[in-house]
Write a protein that holds these residues in place. Structure first.
Motif: not given
Length: 285
Positions: A20-28, A197-199, A239-240
């Motif tokens: 999957g796509l992690g989106t933590w720290f991706i701005d809105d 998360y955070s792999p 991974p983000k």
């Protein structure tokens, strides 16, 4: 077949893509572009959270992606501070409205404690109330799957003792250098799929010389090795990145880590998260 085409089956029969796509720290205001790019690459699993502040952008990306909504698996998380039923009900409806979607594929309780008291006080009753709200939304068809995040075994036991629906997922910090072996086994024994998360350890592992040397023997990058490691543990890997080139590279993991090397990675310790140690999940508490 690409890893992007592979799925796990949750305990109630719903399929979830393995990568999957992690989106933590991706701005809105960047999230919609990131989601559309990921879908173009082939991702079908998109992970966000109320705490990330980008649900609106993620929802826009999902709604305007080049594939139908029912081909995408969208996850979000109930804010860690919400520990009562009524607030949880309102927050679930709030996520649906902010995402602009008529259903969510997976919703999690983000943490068993509020972030300012992470691994601190007793929120057992509040977690049971939040869980009941998720169960009701699941029953109503608003959420296809429900789960938790950052839950230890005693946190899971607290939910399981009164749950009508057992958690389908536990999303955890899992990477080479932080492999909670006993908790992974406990989740597996209770048919709870783990999402990692955070792999890549929020980037902290990139300079690890032992990991660099192992990656070189497989002819892959450090991120590719680390993502493959979490997949071979039987977890979803999240991974983000907002970079399409990195999205493609992160999905190029059609190799197999040997059992000996898996043991080396499983037993690796001592990752230094540096400045990111300020975040509760990396603080070691």
């Amino acid at each position: 077949m690409s890893i992007l085409d592979e799925t796990y089956t949750l305990s109630h029969g719903v399929q979830i893509p393995k990568l999957g796509l992690g989106t933590w720290f991706i701005d809105d205001n960047q999230a919609a572009d990131a989601v559309r790019a990921a879908v173009e690459v082939g991702y079908r699993n998109i992970d966000t959270a109320q705490a990330y502040g980008n649900e609106r952008g993620v929802g826009e990306g999902v709604s305007t992606a080049a594939v139908p909504r029912d081909e995408l698996f969208v996850s979000t998380k109930l804010a860690a501070e919400i520990k009562n039923y009524d607030q949880a009900v309102a927050a679930i409806d709030g996520s649906l409205a902010t995402l602009g979607l008529d259903h969510i594929d997976l919703m999690l309780i983000h943490s068993p404690q509020p972030w300012d008291d992470f691994r601190g006080g007793d929120y057992a009753q509040g977690n049971r109330e939040a869980w009941r709200a998720l169960e009701d939304a699941h029953q109503a068809g608003k959420i296809r799957s429900i789960g938790v995040s950052n839950f230890q075994q005693h946190d899971l036991d607290n939910i399981l003792q009164s749950a009508h629906v057992r958690p389908h997922v536990n999303q955890l910090l899992v990477h080479a250098g932080n492999t909670p072996t006993d908790l992974l086994a406990y989740c597996e024994s209770n048919h709870i799929l783990v999402e990692a998360y955070s792999p890549i350890a929020h980037g902290a592992i990139l300079q690890n010389t032992e990991i660099q040397a192992m990656a070189k023997t497989y002819g892959v990058s450090v991120p590719q090795l680390c993502i493959r490691y979490t997949l071979q543990l039987g977890a979803v890997s999240l991974p983000k990145t907002a970079n399409p080139a990195h999205m493609r590279s992160n999905a190029a993991v059609d190799f197999e880590i040997s059992s000996d090397d898996m043991n080396v990675l499983r037993n690796l310790r001592g990752v230094d998260y540096g400045e990111h140690s300020a975040f509760p999940v990396y603080s070691g508490t």
